[in-house]
Design a protein around this motif. Structure first.
Motif, short mmCIF file in Angstrom:
data_model
loop_
_atom_site.label_atom_id
_atom_site.label_comp_id
_atom_site.label_asym_id
_atom_site.label_seq_id
_atom_site.Cartn_x
_atom_site.Cartn_y
_atom_site.Cartn_z
N THR A 210 36.02 50.25 -8.31
CA THR A 210 37.47 50.00 -8.38
C THR A 210 38.17 51.04 -9.23
N ASN A 211 37.57 51.41 -10.33
CA ASN A 211 38.16 52.45 -11.18
C ASN A 211 38.23 53.80 -10.47
N LEU A 212 37.18 54.14 -9.71
CA LEU A 212 37.20 55.42 -8.98
C LEU A 212 38.27 55.42 -7.89
N ARG A 213 38.40 54.27 -7.21
CA ARG A 213 39.43 54.19 -6.18
C ARG A 213 40.83 54.33 -6.78
N SER A 214 41.06 53.69 -7.91
CA SER A 214 42.37 53.79 -8.56
C SER A 214 42.68 55.22 -8.96
N ALA A 215 41.67 55.94 -9.48
CA ALA A 215 41.87 57.35 -9.84
C ALA A 215 42.18 58.19 -8.61
N ARG A 216 41.47 57.87 -7.51
CA ARG A 216 41.72 58.61 -6.26
C ARG A 216 43.14 58.36 -5.75
N TYR A 217 43.60 57.12 -5.83
CA TYR A 217 44.96 56.81 -5.39
C TYR A 217 46.00 57.56 -6.22
N ILE A 218 45.76 57.60 -7.53
CA ILE A 218 46.73 58.26 -8.41
C ILE A 218 46.80 59.76 -8.11
N VAL A 219 45.63 60.37 -7.91
CA VAL A 219 45.61 61.81 -7.60
C VAL A 219 46.32 62.09 -6.27
N ALA A 220 46.07 61.25 -5.28
CA ALA A 220 46.66 61.47 -3.96
C ALA A 220 48.18 61.31 -3.99
N THR A 221 48.67 60.28 -4.69
CA THR A 221 50.11 60.04 -4.69
C THR A 221 50.88 61.04 -5.56
N THR A 222 50.29 61.49 -6.65
CA THR A 222 51.01 62.38 -7.55
C THR A 222 50.92 63.85 -7.15
N THR A 223 49.89 64.24 -6.48
CA THR A 223 49.72 65.66 -6.13
C THR A 223 49.86 65.91 -4.64
N LEU A 224 49.09 65.19 -3.84
CA LEU A 224 49.10 65.48 -2.41
C LEU A 224 50.42 65.08 -1.77
N ILE A 225 50.93 63.88 -2.10
CA ILE A 225 52.20 63.46 -1.51
C ILE A 225 53.33 64.37 -1.95
N SER A 226 53.30 64.78 -3.21
CA SER A 226 54.35 65.69 -3.69
C SER A 226 54.32 67.01 -2.93
N GLN A 227 53.10 67.48 -2.57
CA GLN A 227 53.02 68.71 -1.79
C GLN A 227 53.50 68.51 -0.36
#
Length: 648
Positions: A210-227
């Motif tokens: 669960t912790n790894l998934r949460s970290a993955r979600y945060i990285v995707a929303t803050t970096t990938l979506i912004s790009q």
């Protein structure tokens, strides 16, 4: 021969009223082809792929050339044809009258925007940030998948398990942006593995996952979506950048039509505004200061959606970097009547703004040095871009041929000497001679209609001149002396004694007509003064009044006043920029017919011989004594006579 009648100098169809933007559809389409699809294509601006019609200008020029060659041997051939096709038929597919469909402009603009957007997206910093975002998501997904495989007792050494882990990592890149995960059992089923072998996580392993998934979600929303969202802002910035490039002359024109004429304009050019109104994109101007022509650019670029000009720094005409991004291809070449012969026409407007009657004036805008350097670089650029080799360059200069250049040792020479002697251009068109010839044509016509005489009885004919410039008054007075015309201050006509003396001098015959001329230093001043004098009734006493303006914008108010006010029914207008445009059109048509620059120069000198001789004499009287008759003799040397052999 120039047909410089006032009615021919400007037409309401081409100058004063802008024609509606008609969609082009070939009238030669057969009835069977007029299907519903063709009608829909017509409504959207698409042009059917039919055989192009025959060039109207080419056939007309071939007939004129054939008629010129078939003259009898007894008739001299030193004169070039004077009755030429209409300026509106000079180019095959005028971008003003038959523009391409909207899809072509949209397609060109879309491709330019895509190129600009890609340059922004493909920046090293942006690429690195995007790649690091994807790599971080894949790494976190791989750690999650490895924990699930370890819980299920599936070794990573087996190829099937390694493929499952890779598929799991890649399939969760986009779902991570919306906080979603493709489960391991679902991925295993998609590649043909048994999903029952995947054991569910429990206890501390579930918390870790669960912790790894949460970290993955945060990285995707803050970096990938912004790009990804940045792509939309990049497209908006690309559109703004494209419009800015058009506004500042940094965007090369679309490759949408044949035959372009390059026009060096300096900071401003009155004749170019007329040419753009007549010929559209076939005239490609090169300006120095985009801010000085922003209204012209906005009008003819469809509000900064279509490139229509190029910008060059004032002192960079002779530098390669000024034109290195401008593409001059084969479609720019002008077709001649001779088989396979083509022309690259380069024109330079050296005329100062609002200076029709200034004599020996110094070019304060575009100079002959700027034009010469630009001609050289444009020719070099054409050699790099144009594939065909069977073409030649025609360099035409429009300017004051009596402009004087002095060396450090005191030697002086005129602009005409520089252009024709140093071969800095192929042709020089004097900017003042055709205007004066048009004025003389109007004067002789009005004086003849009046029934009075001035030449036969030895008295000088009078022209009352309204102006605010002492230089203009002096120049015109000296220039018209050889034509037996006396220039008088126009405001002296207000005293009835002056007009009574003139009428008394011709008491035995019919009284001569009283003619007036209004020309101030600017077109707006000329227009305002004319309207003011009309309202005061000072111009009603003249049998004819000529209003000389430099910009075509000054014609419409005068014509409107002449229609509404009975006191202004005697007004006529001459626009110098319209006269210059007509003359440049004649030079281009003669060049299309195959006449050499030397023959065209002889024809121009022959037509304006008397005016040029008067200009040279006035210029010499105001210049140094050592330059007594140089310009006048130079003009007379090239003036052809009936006994001269035909031009080569």
């Amino acid at each position: 021969n120039l047909n410089l009648d006032n009615n021919a100098l400007h037409t309401n169809q081409t100058i004063h009223s802008r024609q509606p933007y008609h969609r082009h559809f070939d009238a030669n389409m057969s009835a069977s082809s007029s299907s519903l699809l063709a009608k829909i294509a017509k409504s959207f601006g698409f042009r059917p792929a039919l055989a192009p019609p025959a060039r109207p200008i080419a056939s007309a020029l071939e007939d004129l050339r054939r008629e010129f060659e078939e003259r009898s041997l007894e008739e001299p051939k030193t004169r070039l044809p004077s009755h030429l096709p209409s300026p509106l038929s000079e180019f095959l597919s005028s971008s003003k009258n038959t523009p391409p469909g909207w899809w072509f402009s949209f397609d060109n603009k879309t491709r330019r925007l895509a190129i600009l957007a890609w340059k922004d997206i493909s920046d090293v910093r942006n690429r690195s940030l995007f790649m690091y975002s994807v790599l971080g998501i894949c790494c976190l997904s791989s750690v999650e998948g490895a924990a699930v495989l370890q819980q299920s007792a599936l070794p990573l050494a087996e190829p099937s398990n390694a493929l499952l882990l890779s598929k799991y990592s890649l399939s969760n890149i986009l779902p991570s942006c919306v906080w979603h995960t493709n489960e391991m059992a679902t991925v295993a089923s998609s590649i043909g593995l048994d999903p029952s072998t995947i054991a569910p996580l429990e206890g501390s392993a579930l918390i870790h996952d669960t912790n790894l998934r949460s970290a993955r979600y945060i990285v995707a929303t803050t970096t990938l979506i912004s790009q990804l969202l940045r792509l939309f802002s990049v497209s908006v910035r690309a559109s703004e950048k494209f419009s800015e490039n058009i506004q500042y002359g940094r965007e090369k024109p679309f490759n949408n039509l044949d035959e372009r004429v390059i026009r060096l304009c300096g900071r401003k050019s009155d004749v170019t505004v007329v040419s753009l109104e007549k010929y559209g994109e076939h005239i490609f101007p090169i300006y120095e200061d985009p801010s000085a022509v922003r209204w012209t650019v906005a009008k003819y670029s469809d509000d900064h959606n279509k490139p229509v000009f190029w910008a060059v720094d004032a002192k960079s005409y002779g530098h390669k970097r000024a034109f290195e991004k401008l593409t001059i291809d084969d479609r720019w070449l002008v077709t001649c009547t001779s088989a396979g012969r083509r022309l690259l026409i380069c024109e330079a407007d050296l005329v100062n703004e609002e200076e029709s009657l200034s004599l020996s004036s110094v070019s304060r805008d575009l100079t002959i040095d700027d034009a010469s350097g630009a001609f050289r670089e444009l020719m070099a650029r054409a050699r790099e871009c144009v594939e065909t080799k069977n073409y030649r360059v025609l360099r035409v200069v429009l300017g004051d041929s009596t402009e004087i250049f002095r060396s450090g040792g005191g030697h002086s020479r005129t602009l005409r000497d520089r252009v024709l002697g140093s071969k800095e251009a192929d042709l020089i068109v004097d900017s003042r001679a055709p205007v004066l010839l048009a004025l003389l044509h109007w004067f002789d016509k009005e004086y003849g209609n009046g029934g009075g005489g001035g030449d036969e009885d030895g008295t000088r004919r009078r022209l009352y001149f309204f102006t605010d410039s002492a230089t203009y008054f002096t120049n015109l007075r000296e220039l018209l002396i050889p034509f037996n015309i006396q220039v008088v201050d126009g405001f002296l006509s207000g005293s009835k004694g002056d007009l009574q003396d003139e009428e008394g001098a011709s008491s035995e015959s019919s009284p001569p007509p009283t003619l007036g001329l209004v020309h101030y230093t600017t077109t707006s001043l000329t227009t305002n003064t004319t309207l003011g004098l009309t309202k005061q009734g000072l111009l009603k006493q003249f049998s004819g009044v000529c209003v000389l303006v430099d910009k075509p914008t000054g014609i419409r108010p005068i014509e409107a006043e002449a229609e509404e006010n009975d006191n202004a029914s005697n007004l006529s207008t001459i626009c110098s920029s319209l006269v210059h445009d007509k003359l440049l059109h004649q030079v281009r048509v003669w060049s299309r017919m195959g006449f050499s620059p030397a023959s065209i120069q002889e024809e121009l000198d022959f037509q304006f011989a008397k005016v040029l001789e008067a200009e040279a004499s006035v210029s010499n009287s105001n210049g140094p004594p050592e330059k007594s008759a140089a310009a006048a003799s130079a003009i007379l040397e090239v003036t052809p006579s009936a006994d001269d052999p035909p031009p080569s």
